[in-house]
Design a protein around this motif. Sequence first.
Motif, PDB file in Angstrom:
ATOM      1  N   GLY A 138       9.500   3.336  -4.551  1.00  0.00           N
ATOM      2  CA  GLY A 138       8.512   4.346  -4.894  1.00  0.00           C
ATOM      3  C   GLY A 138       8.038   4.199  -6.329  1.00  0.00           C
ATOM      4  N   VAL A 139       7.433   5.270  -6.843  1.00  0.00           N
ATOM      5  CA  VAL A 139       6.888   5.252  -8.189  1.00  0.00           C
ATOM      6  C   VAL A 139       8.014   5.361  -9.212  1.00  0.00           C
ATOM      7  CG1 VAL A 139       5.409   6.468  -9.820  1.00  0.00           C
ATOM      8  CG2 VAL A 139       4.733   6.289  -7.421  1.00  0.00           C
ATOM      9  N   VAL A 140       8.024   4.441 -10.180  1.00  0.00           N
ATOM     10  CA  VAL A 140       9.051   4.432 -11.217  1.00  0.00           C
ATOM     11  C   VAL A 140       8.854   5.629 -12.148  1.00  0.00           C
ATOM     12  CG1 VAL A 140       9.948   3.181 -13.216  1.00  0.00           C
ATOM     13  CG2 VAL A 140       9.325   1.943 -11.135  1.00  0.00           C
TER      14      VAL A 140
ATOM     15  N   SER B  60      -2.450  -4.004  -8.403  1.00  0.00           N
ATOM     16  CA  SER B  60      -2.387  -4.680  -7.111  1.00  0.00           C
ATOM     17  C   SER B  60      -1.973  -3.705  -6.014  1.00  0.00           C
ATOM     18  CB  SER B  60      -1.392  -5.839  -7.185  1.00  0.00           C
ATOM     19  OG  SER B  60      -1.238  -6.469  -5.934  1.00  0.00           O
ATOM     20  N   THR B  61      -1.018  -2.827  -6.326  1.00  0.00           N
ATOM     21  CA  THR B  61      -0.597  -1.809  -5.368  1.00  0.00           C
ATOM     22  C   THR B  61      -1.742  -0.861  -5.050  1.00  0.00           C
ATOM     23  OG1 THR B  61       1.707  -1.890  -6.081  1.00  0.00           O
ATOM     24  CG2 THR B  61       0.984   0.128  -4.994  1.00  0.00           C
ATOM     25  N   LEU B  62      -2.497  -0.486  -6.052  1.00  0.00           N
ATOM     26  CA  LEU B  62      -3.644   0.398  -5.836  1.00  0.00           C
ATOM     27  C   LEU B  62      -4.713  -0.284  -4.990  1.00  0.00           C
ATOM     28  CD1 LEU B  62      -3.976   1.978  -9.397  1.00  0.00           C
ATOM     29  CD2 LEU B  62      -2.882   2.957  -7.365  1.00  0.00           C
ATOM     30  N   SER B  63      -4.895  -1.581  -5.209  1.00  0.00           N
ATOM     31  CA  SER B  63      -5.842  -2.342  -4.396  1.00  0.00           C
ATOM     32  C   SER B  63      -5.403  -2.369  -2.936  1.00  0.00           C
ATOM     33  CB  SER B  63      -5.972  -3.768  -4.938  1.00  0.00           C
ATOM     34  OG  SER B  63      -6.792  -4.562  -4.100  1.00  0.00           O
TER      35      SER B  63
ATOM     36  N   THR C  36      -3.570  -0.138  -1.486  1.00  0.00           N
ATOM     37  CA  THR C  36      -3.750   1.210  -0.972  1.00  0.00           C
ATOM     38  C   THR C  36      -5.208   1.447  -0.601  1.00  0.00           C
ATOM     39  OG1 THR C  36      -1.942   1.955  -2.391  1.00  0.00           O
ATOM     40  CG2 THR C  36      -3.372   3.658  -1.467  1.00  0.00           C
ATOM     41  N   TYR C  37      -6.113   0.938  -1.416  1.00  0.00           N
ATOM     42  CA  TYR C  37      -7.547   1.017  -1.108  1.00  0.00           C
ATOM     43  C   TYR C  37      -7.838   0.365   0.242  1.00  0.00           C
ATOM     44  CZ  TYR C  37     -12.517  -0.225  -1.334  1.00  0.00           C
ATOM     45  OH  TYR C  37     -13.854  -0.410  -1.036  1.00  0.00           O
ATOM     46  N   LYS C  38      -7.261  -0.816   0.462  1.00  0.00           N
ATOM     47  CA  LYS C  38      -7.515  -1.568   1.688  1.00  0.00           C
ATOM     48  C   LYS C  38      -6.884  -0.914   2.921  1.00  0.00           C
ATOM     49  CE  LYS C  38      -7.745  -5.951  -0.823  1.00  0.00           C
ATOM     50  NZ  LYS C  38      -7.061  -7.247  -1.096  1.00  0.00           N
ATOM     51  N   ALA C  39      -5.852  -0.090   2.704  1.00  0.00           N
ATOM     52  CA  ALA C  39      -5.146   0.533   3.826  1.00  0.00           C
ATOM     53  C   ALA C  39      -5.994   1.585   4.535  1.00  0.00           C
ATOM     54  CB  ALA C  39      -3.847   1.160   3.343  1.00  0.00           C
ATOM     55  N   PHE C  40      -6.941   2.169   3.807  1.00  0.00           N
ATOM     56  CA  PHE C  40      -7.810   3.187   4.388  1.00  0.00           C
ATOM     57  C   PHE C  40      -9.193   2.594   4.649  1.00  0.00           C
ATOM     58  CE2 PHE C  40      -4.584   5.484   1.991  1.00  0.00           C
ATOM     59  CZ  PHE C  40      -4.168   6.412   2.929  1.00  0.00           C
ATOM     60  N   LYS C  41      -9.842   3.074   5.705  1.00  0.00           N
ATOM     61  CA  LYS C  41     -11.087   2.462   6.152  1.00  0.00           C
ATOM     62  C   LYS C  41     -12.337   3.081   5.538  1.00  0.00           C
ATOM     63  CE  LYS C  41      -9.135   1.081  10.622  1.00  0.00           C
ATOM     64  NZ  LYS C  41      -9.255   1.190  12.103  1.00  0.00           N
ATOM     65  N   THR C  42     -12.243   4.287   5.024  1.00  0.00           N
ATOM     66  CA  THR C  42     -13.413   4.961   4.462  1.00  0.00           C
ATOM     67  C   THR C  42     -13.089   5.522   3.085  1.00  0.00           C
ATOM     68  OG1 THR C  42     -12.882   7.158   5.355  1.00  0.00           O
ATOM     69  CG2 THR C  42     -14.112   5.644   6.793  1.00  0.00           C
TER      70      THR C  42
ATOM     71  N   ALA D  14       0.823  -1.209   0.000  1.00  0.00           N
ATOM     72  CA  ALA D  14       0.000   0.000   0.000  1.00  0.00           C
ATOM     73  C   ALA D  14       0.852   1.251   0.000  1.00  0.00           C
ATOM     74  CB  ALA D  14      -0.935   0.008   1.208  1.00  0.00           C
ATOM     75  N   ARG D  15       0.390   2.284  -0.703  1.00  0.00           N
ATOM     76  CA  ARG D  15       1.096   3.557  -0.763  1.00  0.00           C
ATOM     77  C   ARG D  15       0.740   4.430   0.442  1.00  0.00           C
ATOM     78  NH1 ARG D  15       1.182   4.695  -6.444  1.00  0.00           N
ATOM     79  NH2 ARG D  15       2.257   2.951  -7.430  1.00  0.00           N
ATOM     80  N   ARG D  16       1.665   5.268   0.851  1.00  0.00           N
ATOM     81  CA  ARG D  16       1.461   6.360   1.804  1.00  0.00           C
ATOM     82  C   ARG D  16       1.212   5.919   3.246  1.00  0.00           C
ATOM     83  NH1 ARG D  16       1.460  10.902  -0.757  1.00  0.00           N
ATOM     84  NH2 ARG D  16       0.839  11.031  -2.934  1.00  0.00           N
TER      85      ARG D  16
END
Length: 259
Positions: free
Chosen positions: A80-82, A182-185, A187-193, A59-61
């Motif tokens: 990080g981002v290539v 997959s990384t974006l997914s 990152t989505y899961k890392a935040f709750k709302t 996850a990012r950030r």
Amino acid sequence: MSSTVDAAARKGSVVLTRTESITEYINKGGQPRSGTQGQSDTPVSANDMCALDEWPSHARRYRAQLQDEADGQKKKKGRGVVKGVKAAQKRFANGSAKLNITFSETLGGTIGMNYRSFKDDVVVIMKRKVPLIGVRRWSDIHPSVHRLIVADVIDRWDLEDTPETEEKILRIAQERYRGWRSTLSSTYKAFKTDDARLANVPEDLQQEEWEWMINYFGNDEKFQARSQMNSDNRKKQKTKHRVGSISYAQLSFEKDPKN
């Protein structure tokens, strides 16, 4: 093709480039629900994201921020981002001439001193051309978009324009596209709302793209089922790649350059 999650994506049905897909999304009324891309650095409280021991590995950030809060120690950041900077520097040093790249005859992967720069270049070009909006998987993307990637890579690297070359380039592009999503997914899961997600746009996405991806990750039943299946399969893996970012082809080449 409709840009909604409910649209039935078929093989090769997405003919738009990344920029075109964003424009179409906006024209069809898909405006960001809140904030702007500048809000990707908006502070997020601990209640808005996963705890450190639950933080998705890709996850990012805010992973570093969570670690700091946990023990006051800063951890080493990933790549990080290539951005393809090294390849651009090498090309400039070479008088803007095309760079050389070699493929392993036995394993097929890139090898030699430019192997990493080549892959990074393919990733940068892929992200410029390939859309996220309206796409469920790589096979949804029309071959004409694939061809734009190949043409740009051949324009930068000393490669013959053959079906074999195209296949090798697109194999890398497909692998990295799947990794990107997959990384974006994660990152989505890392935040709750969704509000927390919308306030923290990944740096390589436009606000409109992230909104579409949030809707896709949260509501597409086929994606959720596939994601769960992939997660279960990873838990069953007995052999893992444990040599960092070095590919098997490059590792083999470094051990025996003549082979």
